[in-house]
Structure formats: C-alpha cells, structure tokens
Write an enzyme that holds these catalytic residues in place. Sequence first.
Site, PDB file in Angstrom:
ATOM      1  N   GLU A  41      -4.041  -3.973   8.366  1.00  0.00           N
ATOM      2  CA  GLU A  41      -2.253  -3.925   8.057  1.00  0.00           C
ATOM      3  C   GLU A  41      -1.686  -2.411   8.429  1.00  0.00           C
ATOM      4  OE1 GLU A  41      -1.026  -5.242   4.207  1.00  0.00           O
ATOM      5  OE2 GLU A  41       0.869  -3.968   4.426  1.00  0.00           O
ATOM      6  N   ARG A  45       5.657   2.696   8.139  1.00  0.00           N
ATOM      7  CA  ARG A  45       6.337   3.625   7.055  1.00  0.00           C
ATOM      8  C   ARG A  45       6.333   4.830   8.102  1.00  0.00           C
ATOM      9  NH1 ARG A  45       3.020   2.266   1.715  1.00  0.00           N
ATOM     10  NH2 ARG A  45       3.269   0.104   2.027  1.00  0.00           N
ATOM     11  N   THR A  68       5.021  -3.493   5.618  1.00  0.00           N
ATOM     12  CA  THR A  68       6.090  -3.002   5.100  1.00  0.00           C
ATOM     13  C   THR A  68       7.183  -3.602   6.103  1.00  0.00           C
ATOM     14  OG1 THR A  68       4.909  -1.082   4.614  1.00  0.00           O
ATOM     15  CG2 THR A  68       7.221  -0.857   4.155  1.00  0.00           C
ATOM     16  N   LYS A 128       1.194 -11.958  -0.908  1.00  0.00           N
ATOM     17  CA  LYS A 128       0.595 -10.937  -1.136  1.00  0.00           C
ATOM     18  C   LYS A 128       1.116 -10.803  -2.917  1.00  0.00           C
ATOM     19  CE  LYS A 128       2.080  -6.105  -0.349  1.00  0.00           C
ATOM     20  NZ  LYS A 128       1.752  -4.957   0.504  1.00  0.00           N
TER      21      LYS A 128
HETATM   22  C1  3PG Z   1       0.989  -1.731  -0.042  1.00  0.00           C
HETATM   23  O1  3PG Z   1       1.862  -1.305   0.909  1.00  0.00           O
HETATM   24  O2  3PG Z   1       0.575  -2.676  -0.050  1.00  0.00           O
HETATM   25  C2  3PG Z   1       0.516  -0.651  -1.069  1.00  0.00           C
HETATM   26  O3  3PG Z   1       1.312   0.467  -1.067  1.00  0.00           O
HETATM   27  C3  3PG Z   1      -0.955  -0.408  -1.288  1.00  0.00           C
HETATM   28  O4  3PG Z   1      -1.225   0.104  -2.509  1.00  0.00           O
HETATM   29  P1  3PG Z   1      -2.393   1.175  -2.823  1.00  0.00           P
HETATM   30  O5  3PG Z   1      -1.818   2.210  -2.186  1.00  0.00           O
HETATM   31  O6  3PG Z   1      -2.123   1.079  -4.332  1.00  0.00           O
HETATM   32  O7  3PG Z   1      -3.502   0.490  -2.421  1.00  0.00           O
END
Ligand code: 3PG
Length: 206
Positions: A41, A45, A68, A128
Amino acid sequence: MKPIESIMRTAPVIPVLVISDVARARPVAEALVAGGLRVLEVTLRTPAALDVIAEMRKVEGAIVGAGTVLDPASLERAIAAGAQFIVSPGLTDTLARAAIAAGVPFLPGVASASDIMRGLELGLRHFKFFPAEASGGLAALKALLGPFGDLRFCPTGGITADNMAEWLMLESVTCVGGSWLVKDAMDPEQIRDLARAASNLAKPTV
Ligand code: 3PG
C-alpha cells in the site's frame, strides 16, 4: 471470492508505505516481495507517491495499491498510475461510489458500527479497521464482530510485529496493515528480514 478478498488473502500483512524518494521504490518493493509480502500500500502522502506506484508495478510479484485516498480525484490519479487496489482511512459515499464505478478493489476505513452500516448500504463487506489500536484495539473489534461477524477486516494503525498475531487469530481478520516494515532509514536487507518475519506469522489454519 471478491477481488478485494483475494488481495487481502494474498499475504497476512500489507506494508503501509510512505516513500518520498522514487529511487527507493523498486528496492523497497523487491525487498518486501522477497520477504513474502506481495501486497503493498503506497500512501498518497508524498509528492512522489504516484511515481512510486508506477515503479513498484514493475516489480514481479508485487500487487500495488494506493492508500490515503481521500476523494474521487485522488482515486482517478491512483488508478491512472497503476494502482491495483485502493485503501482509504475512512468511508464517504462519494469516494465509495467512485471506487465501485471504477471497478477497483476497495478497502475503506471504518471505526464504528455506523461506518460499517454505511458501507453495507453501499454493498461493501471488506473494511480496514482504522485506527485499530486507538479505536479500542482488539476489544473494540471483537465487540463489533457481534453484529458484523461475517464481514472481513484489515486492522491498521498501531499494529506491530509484536501484536499482529493476536489480531490474525480472529476469523474475521483476513490481514493486518502497518508501517513498521519500512522506515526511511532502513536498507533493503533489513526490510526483507522484517517482511520475512511478518510473513512467517501467517494465520494458522485451524
Ligand atoms: C495507515 O495509514 O494505515 C496508518 O498510518 C498505519 O498505521 P501505523 O503507522 O500505526 O502502522
């Protein structure tokens, strides 16, 4: 099986990637695939994210999605860059309808019963669970599985190598997501080793 379900079943962990330097795209993807994690994924960002998706698509065995994704315009850009699935931290009608219309596997974020019910109304059954730990962790998801036990989830947010196995014990948890596998300072060998360790924690078949 729905396409998003088969993607979720491909590997127990989806690395959540924040990559600023497109030159890192291929070595990072190759290291993750070599470690057994094929579903990647790439979060939108960084300004490089769309180019990173296109580069990672060139890596054999990689299934590359965009994360995102917040609106239909970003969805279109991600698909044009080659994204094979779409992840969003939340669920809006406009984004979900655009993803369904595009026919792209879609994994929107939910954190409450109302979020899930909005998804069900749109015909979605795979979500999710985000932010997983901050939303109450395992106890919160287990409570939601009372009414929604036949749905499938990918908890993300606060998942690490230390707690992923607990999440994967739940029948409704098909995979987890997390950013711990790839940080800017890591070299490809480190990334491959972390990926291998995570993929070895695959859900036991009981
Ligand atoms: C996401 O975008 O899914 C999260 O930022 C990932 O979360 P983590 O950094 O706690 O693994």
